[in-house]
Design a protein around this motif. Sequence first.
Motif, PDB file in Angstrom:
ATOM      1  N   TRP A   1     122.223  17.907  13.936  1.00 45.36           N
ATOM      2  CA  TRP A   1     121.670  19.063  12.755  1.00 45.36           C
ATOM      3  C   TRP A   1     120.354  19.412  13.265  1.00 45.36           C
ATOM      4  N   GLN A   2     120.094  19.314  14.765  1.00 44.35           N
ATOM      5  CA  GLN A   2     119.058  20.059  15.494  1.00 44.35           C
ATOM      6  C   GLN A   2     119.257  21.659  15.666  1.00 44.35           C
ATOM      7  N   PHE A   3     118.277  22.324  15.224  1.00 43.29           N
ATOM      8  CA  PHE A   3     118.658  23.909  15.419  1.00 43.29           C
ATOM      9  C   PHE A   3     118.535  24.158  17.089  1.00 43.29           C
ATOM     10  N   ARG A   4     119.660  25.141  17.557  1.00 40.86           N
ATOM     11  CA  ARG A   4     119.815  25.492  18.673  1.00 40.86           C
ATOM     12  C   ARG A   4     119.620  26.865  18.943  1.00 40.86           C
ATOM     13  N   SER A   5     120.321  27.698  18.154  1.00 39.69           N
ATOM     14  CA  SER A   5     120.222  29.297  18.148  1.00 39.69           C
ATOM     15  C   SER A   5     120.661  29.939  16.848  1.00 39.69           C
ATOM     16  N   ARG A  34     119.241  17.295   6.801  1.00 41.26           N
ATOM     17  CA  ARG A  34     120.117  16.138   7.584  1.00 41.26           C
ATOM     18  C   ARG A  34     119.638  15.701   9.029  1.00 41.26           C
ATOM     19  N   ARG A  35     118.701  16.568   9.610  1.00 38.27           N
ATOM     20  CA  ARG A  35     118.008  15.843  10.835  1.00 38.27           C
ATOM     21  C   ARG A  35     117.197  14.786  10.541  1.00 38.27           C
ATOM     22  N   LEU A  36     116.422  15.062   9.381  1.00 38.90           N
ATOM     23  CA  LEU A  36     115.301  13.964   9.088  1.00 38.90           C
ATOM     24  C   LEU A  36     115.984  12.761   8.232  1.00 38.90           C
ATOM     25  N   ALA A  37     117.315  12.856   7.718  1.00 40.09           N
ATOM     26  CA  ALA A  37     117.870  11.691   7.242  1.00 40.09           C
ATOM     27  C   ALA A  37     116.560  10.640   6.617  1.00 40.09           C
ATOM     28  N   LEU A  38     115.861  11.278   5.291  1.00 40.48           N
ATOM     29  CA  LEU A  38     114.939  10.254   4.820  1.00 40.48           C
ATOM     30  C   LEU A  38     115.597   9.839   3.755  1.00 40.48           C
ATOM     31  N   ASP A  39     114.906   8.450   3.557  1.00 48.32           N
ATOM     32  CA  ASP A  39     115.316   7.407   2.617  1.00 48.32           C
ATOM     33  C   ASP A  39     114.492   7.966   1.331  1.00 48.32           C
ATOM     34  N   ILE A  40     115.030   7.655   0.199  1.00 49.15           N
ATOM     35  CA  ILE A  40     114.298   7.800  -0.974  1.00 49.15           C
ATOM     36  C   ILE A  40     113.034   7.304  -0.902  1.00 49.15           C
ATOM     37  N   GLN A  46     105.826  22.916   6.665  1.00 41.43           N
ATOM     38  CA  GLN A  46     106.501  22.379   5.292  1.00 41.43           C
ATOM     39  C   GLN A  46     106.714  20.853   5.158  1.00 41.43           C
ATOM     40  N   ARG A  47     106.978  20.498   3.874  1.00 42.85           N
ATOM     41  CA  ARG A  47     106.898  19.045   3.598  1.00 42.85           C
ATOM     42  C   ARG A  47     108.258  18.958   2.886  1.00 42.85           C
ATOM     43  N   TYR A  48     108.864  17.856   3.196  1.00 43.29           N
ATOM     44  CA  TYR A  48     110.225  17.288   2.490  1.00 43.29           C
ATOM     45  C   TYR A  48     110.221  16.048   2.058  1.00 43.29           C
ATOM     46  N   THR A  49     110.222  15.932   0.823  1.00 38.05           N
ATOM     47  CA  THR A  49     110.271  14.405   0.026  1.00 38.05           C
ATOM     48  C   THR A  49     111.523  14.061  -0.318  1.00 38.05           C
ATOM     49  N   ARG A  50     112.149  13.006  -0.150  1.00 36.58           N
ATOM     50  CA  ARG A  50     113.222  12.726  -0.907  1.00 36.58           C
ATOM     51  C   ARG A  50     113.236  12.041  -2.091  1.00 36.58           C
ATOM     52  N   ALA A  56     115.575  11.544  -4.873  1.00 36.38           N
ATOM     53  CA  ALA A  56     116.713  10.711  -5.241  1.00 36.38           C
ATOM     54  C   ALA A  56     117.743  11.176  -4.282  1.00 36.38           C
ATOM     55  N   LYS A  57     118.977  10.637  -4.359  1.00 36.73           N
ATOM     56  CA  LYS A  57     120.080  10.706  -3.652  1.00 36.73           C
ATOM     57  C   LYS A  57     120.438  12.110  -3.114  1.00 36.73           C
ATOM     58  N   HIS A  58     120.240  13.002  -4.349  1.00 39.10           N
ATOM     59  CA  HIS A  58     120.790  14.386  -4.083  1.00 39.10           C
ATOM     60  C   HIS A  58     119.342  15.276  -4.400  1.00 39.10           C
ATOM     61  N   GLU A  59     118.163  14.806  -4.709  1.00 43.18           N
ATOM     62  CA  GLU A  59     117.034  15.679  -4.800  1.00 43.18           C
ATOM     63  C   GLU A  59     115.988  15.612  -3.737  1.00 43.18           C
ATOM     64  N   TYR A  60     115.348  16.774  -3.512  1.00 44.26           N
ATOM     65  CA  TYR A  60     114.463  16.766  -2.350  1.00 44.26           C
ATOM     66  C   TYR A  60     113.144  17.608  -2.973  1.00 44.26           C
ATOM     67  N   LEU A  61     112.042  17.271  -2.870  1.00 43.09           N
ATOM     68  CA  LEU A  61     110.813  18.028  -2.919  1.00 43.09           C
ATOM     69  C   LEU A  61     110.609  18.828  -1.815  1.00 43.09           C
ATOM     70  N   TYR A  62     110.714  20.217  -1.816  1.00 44.20           N
ATOM     71  CA  TYR A  62     109.983  21.021  -0.823  1.00 44.20           C
ATOM     72  C   TYR A  62     108.814  21.369  -1.043  1.00 44.20           C
TER      73      TYR A  62
END
Length: 174
Positions: free
Chosen positions: A49-53, A102-108, A131-135, A137-143
């Motif tokens: 999931w690393q961006f290319r184009s 997907r790329r970061l695959a953070l744990d909760i 930006q910052r992403y925080t996981r 829960a299983k299906h929740e992320y703080l952007y």
Amino acid sequence: MMVLSWDGLESDSTETCCVSESEYGIQVESAVHAAFGECRYALVADDHWQFRSLSLVLGSRSVRIQFDGMVWTVDGRERHDLEAAREVDIAVSPLSNTLPIRRLALDIGESADITSAYVAVHELTVVTDPQRYTRLAKHEYLYESRNSDFRRVLTVDEHGLVVTYPGLFARSGR
């Protein structure tokens, strides 16, 4: 192949997106319909999931963005100001959030600071966006935007694709 649709809540838009994933990478074809017109884009990422184009067309105008893992180019010109970026963030699409999720695959409980190449679709400009992403829960992320007070809790499905992005996008059943 997955076919997804989102309603743009703030922009009164609709997006229909086809996502294909294989061992060779991810390909996305999408169309966004809104008051500003129709925006079509094709996005490619590698199998991690690393961006290319990205090729994006808005009416008679277009922009082409590429990242080879080291160097960013926009319409064929090197953009050293984007060196810290690893993702693109397409202003009119929640699909962009799936790339870092997907790329970061953070744990909760884990967080990661990233920089994206933010694509302002109306202007077809590309600038850096911390930006910052925080996981949470299983299906929740703080952007969180790291250069403003903007923050939202995103709900995603089992593939990391946005289901709800409060105030901006909601998956529809189309």
